[in-house]
Write a protein that holds these residues in place. Sequence first.
Motif, PDB file in Angstrom:
ATOM      1  N   ILE A  49       4.944  15.952   6.048  1.00 45.79           N
ATOM      2  CA  ILE A  49       5.446  15.211   4.893  1.00 45.79           C
ATOM      3  C   ILE A  49       4.632  13.937   4.733  1.00 45.79           C
ATOM      4  N   PRO A  50       4.057  13.698   3.552  1.00 44.48           N
ATOM      5  CA  PRO A  50       3.397  12.408   3.333  1.00 44.48           C
ATOM      6  C   PRO A  50       4.405  11.280   3.526  1.00 44.48           C
ATOM      7  N   VAL A  51       4.049  10.292   4.334  1.00 47.33           N
ATOM      8  CA  VAL A  51       5.018   9.265   4.680  1.00 47.33           C
ATOM      9  C   VAL A  51       5.480   8.495   3.448  1.00 47.33           C
ATOM     10  N   GLY A  52       4.649   8.462   2.399  1.00 49.51           N
ATOM     11  CA  GLY A  52       5.044   7.785   1.179  1.00 49.51           C
ATOM     12  C   GLY A  52       5.996   8.583   0.318  1.00 49.51           C
ATOM     13  N   ARG A  53       6.310   9.810   0.751  1.00 51.84           N
ATOM     14  CA  ARG A  53       7.259  10.637   0.000  1.00 51.84           C
ATOM     15  C   ARG A  53       8.652  10.009  -0.019  1.00 51.84           C
ATOM     16  N   GLY A 110      16.000   7.473   3.252  1.00 50.76           N
ATOM     17  CA  GLY A 110      15.152   6.479   2.617  1.00 50.76           C
ATOM     18  C   GLY A 110      16.001   5.533   1.800  1.00 50.76           C
ATOM     19  N   SER A 111      15.518   4.326   1.640  1.00 49.83           N
ATOM     20  CA  SER A 111      16.262   3.346   0.858  1.00 49.83           C
ATOM     21  C   SER A 111      15.365   2.768  -0.216  1.00 49.83           C
ATOM     22  N   ARG A 112      15.855   2.801  -1.443  1.00 52.72           N
ATOM     23  CA  ARG A 112      15.149   2.138  -2.535  1.00 52.72           C
ATOM     24  C   ARG A 112      15.370   0.640  -2.487  1.00 52.72           C
ATOM     25  N   ILE A 113      16.169   0.182  -1.558  1.00 52.89           N
ATOM     26  CA  ILE A 113      16.516  -1.242  -1.459  1.00 52.89           C
ATOM     27  C   ILE A 113      15.703  -1.882  -0.339  1.00 52.89           C
ATOM     28  N   ALA A 114      15.027  -2.960  -0.654  1.00 51.69           N
ATOM     29  CA  ALA A 114      14.062  -3.572   0.252  1.00 51.69           C
ATOM     30  C   ALA A 114      14.696  -3.934   1.590  1.00 51.69           C
ATOM     31  N   GLY A 115      13.987  -3.565   2.659  1.00 48.41           N
ATOM     32  CA  GLY A 115      14.400  -3.943   3.995  1.00 48.41           C
ATOM     33  C   GLY A 115      15.675  -3.290   4.475  1.00 48.41           C
ATOM     34  N   SER A 135       8.641   3.586  -9.315  1.00 45.34           N
ATOM     35  CA  SER A 135       7.474   2.804  -8.929  1.00 45.34           C
ATOM     36  C   SER A 135       7.104   2.938  -7.466  1.00 45.34           C
ATOM     37  N   GLY A 136       8.077   3.343  -6.637  1.00 39.18           N
ATOM     38  CA  GLY A 136       7.841   3.359  -5.206  1.00 39.18           C
ATOM     39  C   GLY A 136       7.881   1.995  -4.574  1.00 39.18           C
ATOM     40  N   VAL A 181      21.855   0.864 -12.351  1.00 44.94           N
ATOM     41  CA  VAL A 181      21.128   2.115 -12.580  1.00 44.94           C
ATOM     42  C   VAL A 181      19.661   1.822 -12.869  1.00 44.94           C
ATOM     43  N   GLU A 182      19.399   0.880 -13.746  1.00 41.23           N
ATOM     44  CA  GLU A 182      18.018   0.580 -14.125  1.00 41.23           C
ATOM     45  C   GLU A 182      17.237   0.014 -12.946  1.00 41.23           C
ATOM     46  N   ARG A 183      17.870  -0.815 -12.135  1.00 43.49           N
ATOM     47  CA  ARG A 183      17.172  -1.405 -10.992  1.00 43.49           C
ATOM     48  C   ARG A 183      16.749  -0.321 -10.005  1.00 43.49           C
ATOM     49  N   LEU A 184      17.663   0.588  -9.668  1.00 46.48           N
ATOM     50  CA  LEU A 184      17.347   1.650  -8.716  1.00 46.48           C
ATOM     51  C   LEU A 184      16.385   2.668  -9.310  1.00 46.48           C
ATOM     52  N   ALA A 185      16.524   2.966 -10.598  1.00 48.36           N
ATOM     53  CA  ALA A 185      15.616   3.908 -11.245  1.00 48.36           C
ATOM     54  C   ALA A 185      14.189   3.373 -11.242  1.00 48.36           C
ATOM     55  N   ALA A 186      14.031   2.081 -11.448  1.00 53.72           N
ATOM     56  CA  ALA A 186      12.700   1.478 -11.440  1.00 53.72           C
ATOM     57  C   ALA A 186      12.082   1.553 -10.050  1.00 53.72           C
ATOM     58  N   ALA A 187      12.893   1.336  -9.014  1.00 59.65           N
ATOM     59  CA  ALA A 187      12.386   1.433  -7.643  1.00 59.65           C
ATOM     60  C   ALA A 187      11.968   2.861  -7.326  1.00 59.65           C
ATOM     61  N   PHE A 188      12.760   3.828  -7.760  1.00 61.83           N
ATOM     62  CA  PHE A 188      12.430   5.236  -7.534  1.00 61.83           C
ATOM     63  C   PHE A 188      11.128   5.600  -8.232  1.00 61.83           C
TER      64      PHE A 188
END
Length: 287
Positions: A116-120, A163-168, A41-42, A32-39
């Motif tokens: 939509i801003p692509v960074g959304r 979208g994926s909060r997980i790299a790559g 921070s972007g 939970v904390e790992r994914l919440a941090a990605a959400f």
Amino acid sequence: MLVGTASCLHSGGVNETTGPAATSRPDIAAAVERLAAAFASGVPCAPVRDLIGPDDLAAAYAVQAALTARRVAAGARIVGRKIGLTSEAVQRQLGVDQPDLGVLFDDMAYADGDAIPVGRVLQPRVEAEVAFVLRSDLAEGPLDAPQVRDAVEHAVAALEICGSRIAGWDIAFGDTVADNASSGAYVLGTERRTLDEFEPVDVVMSMSIGGEEVSTGTGAACLGDPVEALVWLARTARDLGEPLRAGQVVLSGALGPMRPVAAGDAVTATLSGLGTVTVRFTEGAAP
């Protein structure tokens, strides 16, 4: 919220709780904390399967439930659900073999033709699908195809921006479930059809980016029939303790392969019987 209930999912035999007892587990809390941090921070994070395993559905849905609860506590409103991984093409892309579900929040919704801003959305990819809007709850009864069809107010063409909060997009099944089924945003078309006016299974879809066709498919690519995908969702959502409700939007799943997008791209999907739906992507982060 997907919290506080024992579940026995049709898709994999989950029989552990997804409520507070589950979220007290250190591995689930860490995910939970790992994914919440990605959400927050972007910045995409490492997969969470090292914490909860690649296919532990109970743990993955417990992570999703905890993240959903946080968003609701912060003021987000649940407006529907999405079904993911319904297309064999998308399953092959991601190396999985069964559908999953996620939550749609009010801030994910965009109108036909919006920019939509692509960074959304982190690492955005787009897919075309049939969306249903419900006129009645799907909480009691057999939740079979006749009942589900009767509960649909109308259907529209839709684009889902995954979208994926997980790299790559380095995801196993447990990763995408925990990450709210890799949801990001969605766009609904304007042509509404009842299920007396058209059959979702007969839909033919073409999606283009910048005028070039990049994805095609049919209603049959979505678990054999988008209505059957909705049946799966209705039963699974009830098992998870949060049945589908009147007024909610349901994204029933991809009709063809999803494609990455970047700033400057204009995406249009045409679905036979439902017309077109379009979205543009601009530079910038979420407002």
